[in-house]
Motif scaffolding. Structure first.
Motif, PDB file in Angstrom:
ATOM      1  N   ARG A 128      66.230  80.013  33.158  1.00 36.33           N
ATOM      2  CA  ARG A 128      65.191  80.508  34.186  1.00 36.33           C
ATOM      3  C   ARG A 128      65.545  79.663  35.434  1.00 36.33           C
ATOM      4  O   ARG A 128      65.246  80.420  36.549  1.00 36.33           O
ATOM      5  CB  ARG A 128      63.828  79.568  33.717  1.00 36.33           C
ATOM      6  N   ILE A 129      66.398  78.745  35.350  1.00 37.57           N
ATOM      7  CA  ILE A 129      66.942  78.149  36.608  1.00 37.57           C
ATOM      8  C   ILE A 129      67.662  79.097  37.504  1.00 37.57           C
ATOM      9  O   ILE A 129      67.708  79.222  38.822  1.00 37.57           O
ATOM     10  CB  ILE A 129      67.719  76.917  36.413  1.00 37.57           C
ATOM     11  N   GLN A 130      68.793  79.760  36.623  1.00 36.45           N
ATOM     12  CA  GLN A 130      69.671  80.625  37.231  1.00 36.45           C
ATOM     13  C   GLN A 130      68.596  81.737  37.847  1.00 36.45           C
ATOM     14  O   GLN A 130      69.302  82.299  38.899  1.00 36.45           O
ATOM     15  CB  GLN A 130      70.637  81.046  36.279  1.00 36.45           C
TER      16      GLN A 130
ATOM     17  N   THR B 157      60.513  70.268  30.617  1.00 40.32           N
ATOM     18  CA  THR B 157      59.192  69.764  29.832  1.00 40.32           C
ATOM     19  C   THR B 157      59.498  68.274  29.389  1.00 40.32           C
ATOM     20  O   THR B 157      60.581  67.978  29.092  1.00 40.32           O
ATOM     21  CB  THR B 157      58.782  70.747  29.035  1.00 40.32           C
ATOM     22  N   THR B 158      58.418  67.752  28.997  1.00 37.06           N
ATOM     23  CA  THR B 158      58.318  66.442  28.362  1.00 37.06           C
ATOM     24  C   THR B 158      59.210  66.601  26.845  1.00 37.06           C
ATOM     25  O   THR B 158      59.918  65.666  26.545  1.00 37.06           O
ATOM     26  CB  THR B 158      57.090  65.628  27.961  1.00 37.06           C
ATOM     27  N   GLU B 159      59.123  67.755  26.143  1.00 34.37           N
ATOM     28  CA  GLU B 159      59.726  67.972  24.969  1.00 34.37           C
ATOM     29  C   GLU B 159      61.170  67.901  25.270  1.00 34.37           C
ATOM     30  O   GLU B 159      61.987  67.427  24.533  1.00 34.37           O
ATOM     31  CB  GLU B 159      59.194  69.328  24.504  1.00 34.37           C
ATOM     32  N   MET B 160      61.761  68.621  26.214  1.00 32.76           N
ATOM     33  CA  MET B 160      63.276  68.655  26.462  1.00 32.76           C
ATOM     34  C   MET B 160      63.482  67.267  27.094  1.00 32.76           C
ATOM     35  O   MET B 160      64.662  66.635  26.439  1.00 32.76           O
ATOM     36  CB  MET B 160      63.327  69.596  27.822  1.00 32.76           C
ATOM     37  N   ILE B 161      62.752  66.372  27.922  1.00 27.53           N
ATOM     38  CA  ILE B 161      63.280  65.318  28.088  1.00 27.53           C
ATOM     39  C   ILE B 161      63.271  64.103  27.038  1.00 27.53           C
ATOM     40  O   ILE B 161      64.309  63.520  27.020  1.00 27.53           O
ATOM     41  CB  ILE B 161      62.295  64.703  29.417  1.00 27.53           C
ATOM     42  N   ARG B 162      62.414  64.409  26.192  1.00 30.20           N
ATOM     43  CA  ARG B 162      62.657  63.524  25.032  1.00 30.20           C
ATOM     44  C   ARG B 162      63.878  63.726  24.116  1.00 30.20           C
ATOM     45  O   ARG B 162      64.285  62.710  23.707  1.00 30.20           O
ATOM     46  CB  ARG B 162      61.162  63.665  23.914  1.00 30.20           C
TER      47      ARG B 162
ATOM     48  N   PRO C  51      76.130  61.918  21.529  1.00 31.65           N
ATOM     49  CA  PRO C  51      77.235  61.905  20.484  1.00 31.65           C
ATOM     50  C   PRO C  51      77.194  63.194  19.890  1.00 31.65           C
ATOM     51  O   PRO C  51      76.509  64.065  19.788  1.00 31.65           O
ATOM     52  CB  PRO C  51      76.349  60.724  19.841  1.00 31.65           C
ATOM     53  N   ALA C  52      78.444  63.393  19.205  1.00 28.51           N
ATOM     54  CA  ALA C  52      78.651  64.553  18.730  1.00 28.51           C
ATOM     55  C   ALA C  52      77.808  64.972  17.541  1.00 28.51           C
ATOM     56  O   ALA C  52      77.394  63.853  16.804  1.00 28.51           O
ATOM     57  CB  ALA C  52      80.312  64.347  18.070  1.00 28.51           C
ATOM     58  N   GLY C  53      77.420  66.283  17.752  1.00 30.53           N
ATOM     59  CA  GLY C  53      76.385  66.582  16.617  1.00 30.53           C
ATOM     60  C   GLY C  53      74.918  66.243  16.830  1.00 30.53           C
ATOM     61  O   GLY C  53      74.119  66.381  15.962  1.00 30.53           O
ATOM     62  N   SER C  54      74.697  65.864  17.928  1.00 30.08           N
ATOM     63  CA  SER C  54      73.353  65.057  18.445  1.00 30.08           C
ATOM     64  C   SER C  54      72.439  66.207  18.661  1.00 30.08           C
ATOM     65  O   SER C  54      71.323  66.184  18.593  1.00 30.08           O
ATOM     66  CB  SER C  54      73.427  63.970  19.226  1.00 30.08           C
ATOM     67  N   LEU C  55      72.935  67.457  19.126  1.00 28.47           N
ATOM     68  CA  LEU C  55      72.245  68.323  19.722  1.00 28.47           C
ATOM     69  C   LEU C  55      71.732  69.604  18.741  1.00 28.47           C
ATOM     70  O   LEU C  55      72.672  69.964  18.081  1.00 28.47           O
ATOM     71  CB  LEU C  55      72.963  69.150  20.878  1.00 28.47           C
ATOM     72  N   THR C  56      70.576  69.586  18.374  1.00 33.02           N
ATOM     73  CA  THR C  56      70.081  70.434  17.369  1.00 33.02           C
ATOM     74  C   THR C  56      70.217  71.941  17.846  1.00 33.02           C
ATOM     75  O   THR C  56      70.013  72.130  19.219  1.00 33.02           O
ATOM     76  CB  THR C  56      68.768  70.287  16.836  1.00 33.02           C
ATOM     77  N   PRO C  57      70.250  72.943  16.980  1.00 35.57           N
ATOM     78  CA  PRO C  57      70.150  74.261  17.788  1.00 35.57           C
ATOM     79  C   PRO C  57      68.880  74.507  18.375  1.00 35.57           C
ATOM     80  O   PRO C  57      68.978  75.356  19.298  1.00 35.57           O
ATOM     81  CB  PRO C  57      69.894  75.149  16.265  1.00 35.57           C
ATOM     82  N   GLU C  58      67.598  73.860  17.901  1.00 37.21           N
ATOM     83  CA  GLU C  58      66.536  74.219  18.606  1.00 37.21           C
ATOM     84  C   GLU C  58      66.532  73.368  19.833  1.00 37.21           C
ATOM     85  O   GLU C  58      66.069  74.234  21.053  1.00 37.21           O
ATOM     86  CB  GLU C  58      65.319  73.555  18.081  1.00 37.21           C
TER      87      GLU C  58
ATOM     88  N   LEU D 219      66.350  75.498  23.529  1.00 37.57           N
ATOM     89  CA  LEU D 219      65.368  75.021  24.608  1.00 37.57           C
ATOM     90  C   LEU D 219      66.091  74.848  26.164  1.00 37.57           C
ATOM     91  O   LEU D 219      65.530  75.351  27.115  1.00 37.57           O
ATOM     92  CB  LEU D 219      64.829  73.922  24.348  1.00 37.57           C
ATOM     93  N   LEU D 220      67.138  74.188  25.907  1.00 37.33           N
ATOM     94  CA  LEU D 220      67.844  73.938  27.128  1.00 37.33           C
ATOM     95  C   LEU D 220      68.515  74.936  27.602  1.00 37.33           C
ATOM     96  O   LEU D 220      68.482  75.172  28.955  1.00 37.33           O
ATOM     97  CB  LEU D 220      68.850  72.863  26.827  1.00 37.33           C
ATOM     98  N   GLN D 221      69.020  76.123  26.773  1.00 33.84           N
ATOM     99  CA  GLN D 221      69.692  77.221  27.352  1.00 33.84           C
ATOM    100  C   GLN D 221      68.710  78.174  28.188  1.00 33.84           C
ATOM    101  O   GLN D 221      68.745  78.755  29.121  1.00 33.84           O
ATOM    102  CB  GLN D 221      70.332  77.961  26.228  1.00 33.84           C
TER     103      GLN D 221
END
Length: 128
Positions: free
Chosen positions: A96-98, A58-63, A78-85, A89-91
């Motif tokens: 779904r892909i799997q 989605t555009t949200e994920m891409i953003r 960068p380390a720590g850039s990935l928020t839990p939210e 979303l990515l997981q």
């Protein structure tokens, strides 16, 4: 380059390019008269956006991940850039892909079985 040139170089209609800007995926500079100005990096970004959208993101994920993409095969967060939210979303998207991969594999196997059975039936048929 102006939006029309970016459109020609990427094959993406100007309307979609404006939408990407609204979604905060593109950040063109503005000239004195208000025209959008794009650079070579924007060509690469639009191509990546298209590929990511085509893969179902989605555009949200891409953003969330676009700032960390340096090429089609490189992600440099960068380390720590990935928020839990964002991670959730990515997981969820990976899950779904799997599920789709597994469904496609089952369908492929069923079709192979059908073809093999049909080929075996053809070999046993008597021709006049």
């Amino acid at each position: 380059m102006k939006i029309g040139e970016l459109s020609r170089r990427t094959g993406v209609p100007t309307r979609l390019l404006r939408y990407y800007e609204e979604q905060e995926l593109l950040h063109p500079a503005r000239s004195g008269n208000g025209y959008r100005e794009y650079g070579e990096a924007d060509v690469r970004d639009v191509q990546q956006i298209r590929g990511l959208l085509d893969s179902g993101l989605t555009t949200e994920m891409i953003r969330a991940i676009l700032p960390y993409l340096s090429g089609p095969d490189e992600i440099l967060p960068p380390a720590g850039s990935l928020t839990p939210e964002t991670a959730a979303l990515l997981q969820a998207h990976i899950d779904r892909i799997q599920a789709r991969v597994e469904c496609l594999a089952r369908n492929r196997d069923r079709l192979r079985t059908y073809l093999a059975a049909a080929d075996g039936a053809d070999e046993g048929a008597v021709t006049a």
